[in-house]
Motif scaffolding. Sequence first.
Motif, PDB file in Angstrom:
ATOM      1  N   ASP A  97      13.188   7.627   4.749  1.00  0.00           N
ATOM      2  CA  ASP A  97      13.680   6.478   4.150  1.00  0.00           C
ATOM      3  C   ASP A  97      13.538   6.456   2.534  1.00  0.00           C
ATOM      4  O   ASP A  97      12.631   7.266   2.150  1.00  0.00           O
ATOM      5  CB  ASP A  97      12.477   5.472   4.325  1.00  0.00           C
ATOM      6  CG  ASP A  97      12.702   5.013   6.097  1.00  0.00           C
ATOM      7  OD1 ASP A  97      13.646   5.226   6.794  1.00  0.00           O
ATOM      8  OD2 ASP A  97      11.683   4.924   6.856  1.00  0.00           O
ATOM      9  N   PHE A  98      14.472   5.834   1.902  1.00  0.00           N
ATOM     10  CA  PHE A  98      14.345   6.011   0.239  1.00  0.00           C
ATOM     11  C   PHE A  98      14.782   4.447  -0.135  1.00  0.00           C
ATOM     12  O   PHE A  98      15.258   3.818   0.555  1.00  0.00           O
ATOM     13  CB  PHE A  98      15.307   7.156  -0.009  1.00  0.00           C
ATOM     14  CG  PHE A  98      16.917   6.964   0.502  1.00  0.00           C
ATOM     15  CD1 PHE A  98      17.826   5.988  -0.518  1.00  0.00           C
ATOM     16  CD2 PHE A  98      17.355   7.180   1.424  1.00  0.00           C
ATOM     17  CE1 PHE A  98      18.932   6.031  -0.451  1.00  0.00           C
ATOM     18  CE2 PHE A  98      18.618   7.030   1.956  1.00  0.00           C
ATOM     19  CZ  PHE A  98      19.392   6.303   1.013  1.00  0.00           C
ATOM     20  N   SER A  99      14.669   4.421  -1.336  1.00  0.00           N
ATOM     21  CA  SER A  99      14.867   3.173  -2.005  1.00  0.00           C
ATOM     22  C   SER A  99      15.537   3.629  -3.395  1.00  0.00           C
ATOM     23  O   SER A  99      15.206   4.845  -3.823  1.00  0.00           O
ATOM     24  CB  SER A  99      13.543   2.583  -2.379  1.00  0.00           C
ATOM     25  OG  SER A  99      13.846   1.654  -3.314  1.00  0.00           O
ATOM     26  N   ALA A 109       0.845  -1.155  -0.086  1.00  0.00           N
ATOM     27  CA  ALA A 109       0.071  -0.104  -0.037  1.00  0.00           C
ATOM     28  C   ALA A 109       0.919   1.482   0.061  1.00  0.00           C
ATOM     29  O   ALA A 109       0.315   2.308  -0.144  1.00  0.00           O
ATOM     30  CB  ALA A 109      -0.979   0.019   1.292  1.00  0.00           C
ATOM     31  N   ILE A 110       2.160   1.048   0.042  1.00  0.00           N
ATOM     32  CA  ILE A 110       3.025   2.311   0.007  1.00  0.00           C
ATOM     33  C   ILE A 110       3.150   2.746  -1.330  1.00  0.00           C
ATOM     34  O   ILE A 110       3.444   2.118  -2.037  1.00  0.00           O
ATOM     35  CB  ILE A 110       4.482   2.063   0.798  1.00  0.00           C
ATOM     36  CG1 ILE A 110       4.276   1.568   2.175  1.00  0.00           C
ATOM     37  CG2 ILE A 110       5.474   3.034   0.670  1.00  0.00           C
ATOM     38  CD1 ILE A 110       5.709   0.979   2.725  1.00  0.00           C
ATOM     39  N   GLU A 111       2.950   4.130  -1.440  1.00  0.00           N
ATOM     40  CA  GLU A 111       2.976   4.805  -2.866  1.00  0.00           C
ATOM     41  C   GLU A 111       4.541   5.539  -2.876  1.00  0.00           C
ATOM     42  O   GLU A 111       4.900   6.407  -1.871  1.00  0.00           O
ATOM     43  CB  GLU A 111       2.313   5.828  -2.897  1.00  0.00           C
ATOM     44  CG  GLU A 111       2.124   6.304  -4.333  1.00  0.00           C
ATOM     45  CD  GLU A 111       1.157   7.709  -4.412  1.00  0.00           C
ATOM     46  OE1 GLU A 111       1.128   8.470  -5.570  1.00  0.00           O
ATOM     47  OE2 GLU A 111       0.005   7.570  -3.829  1.00  0.00           O
ATOM     48  N   LEU A 112       5.559   5.006  -3.644  1.00  0.00           N
ATOM     49  CA  LEU A 112       6.680   5.630  -3.858  1.00  0.00           C
ATOM     50  C   LEU A 112       6.629   6.748  -4.923  1.00  0.00           C
ATOM     51  O   LEU A 112       5.988   6.524  -6.091  1.00  0.00           O
ATOM     52  CB  LEU A 112       7.637   4.549  -4.318  1.00  0.00           C
ATOM     53  CG  LEU A 112       7.935   3.541  -3.149  1.00  0.00           C
ATOM     54  CD1 LEU A 112       8.872   2.406  -3.557  1.00  0.00           C
ATOM     55  CD2 LEU A 112       8.342   4.197  -1.681  1.00  0.00           C
ATOM     56  N   VAL A 113       7.398   7.627  -4.843  1.00  0.00           N
ATOM     57  CA  VAL A 113       7.622   8.805  -5.821  1.00  0.00           C
ATOM     58  C   VAL A 113       9.298   9.093  -5.992  1.00  0.00           C
ATOM     59  O   VAL A 113       9.917   8.946  -4.918  1.00  0.00           O
ATOM     60  CB  VAL A 113       6.854  10.158  -5.130  1.00  0.00           C
ATOM     61  CG1 VAL A 113       7.053  11.186  -6.019  1.00  0.00           C
ATOM     62  CG2 VAL A 113       5.680   9.974  -4.643  1.00  0.00           C
ATOM     63  N   VAL A 140      10.974   8.011  -2.561  1.00  0.00           N
ATOM     64  CA  VAL A 140      10.713   8.123  -1.285  1.00  0.00           C
ATOM     65  C   VAL A 140       9.214   7.715  -1.020  1.00  0.00           C
ATOM     66  O   VAL A 140       8.392   7.889  -2.166  1.00  0.00           O
ATOM     67  CB  VAL A 140      11.212   9.490  -0.575  1.00  0.00           C
ATOM     68  CG1 VAL A 140      12.354   9.686  -0.722  1.00  0.00           C
ATOM     69  CG2 VAL A 140      10.286  10.735  -1.475  1.00  0.00           C
ATOM     70  N   ARG A 141       8.725   7.598   0.112  1.00  0.00           N
ATOM     71  CA  ARG A 141       7.089   7.535   0.264  1.00  0.00           C
ATOM     72  C   ARG A 141       6.524   8.784  -0.048  1.00  0.00           C
ATOM     73  O   ARG A 141       7.194   9.778   0.081  1.00  0.00           O
ATOM     74  CB  ARG A 141       6.875   7.376   1.732  1.00  0.00           C
ATOM     75  CG  ARG A 141       7.169   5.985   2.219  1.00  0.00           C
ATOM     76  CD  ARG A 141       6.793   5.736   3.704  1.00  0.00           C
ATOM     77  NE  ARG A 141       7.174   4.397   4.006  1.00  0.00           N
ATOM     78  CZ  ARG A 141       7.857   4.240   4.967  1.00  0.00           C
ATOM     79  NH1 ARG A 141       8.704   5.064   5.690  1.00  0.00           N
ATOM     80  NH2 ARG A 141       8.273   2.929   5.313  1.00  0.00           N
TER      81      ARG A 141
END
Length: 123
Positions: A66-68, A38-42, A98-99
Amino acid sequence: MICPQCNAEYREGFTRCADCEVDLVEPPPPPPPDERGAIELVKVYEGGNPALLAMVESLLEDGGIDFSTTSEGLQDFFAGGRIGGGYNIAIGPVMFYVRSEDEADARAILAMLDEEPPALPAE
């Protein structure tokens, strides 16, 4: 009801395991739902300059965000390594995500990367 030894499930009304001959127990509650889907990443940054990538990581970490990233670890793995634009053309640039709720803070933190450095005073 389930058997605490063999985990066999029994219908209501049974109190002992027929195989293990032990008292049955209530099953544990189901685990909480996995909310990672359910996490939306931008995407907040894209580039290939290793010095800037390290700075982006540092700024986001210092900001507690937090980042990816995508493909960062693969940049030097494939033949040719980082060419031209600072990234492997077969893989593309490194992208930071990020979120969505952290997007504004992340963009504010990373805005300094787009600014011109201050001019040095003339002597």
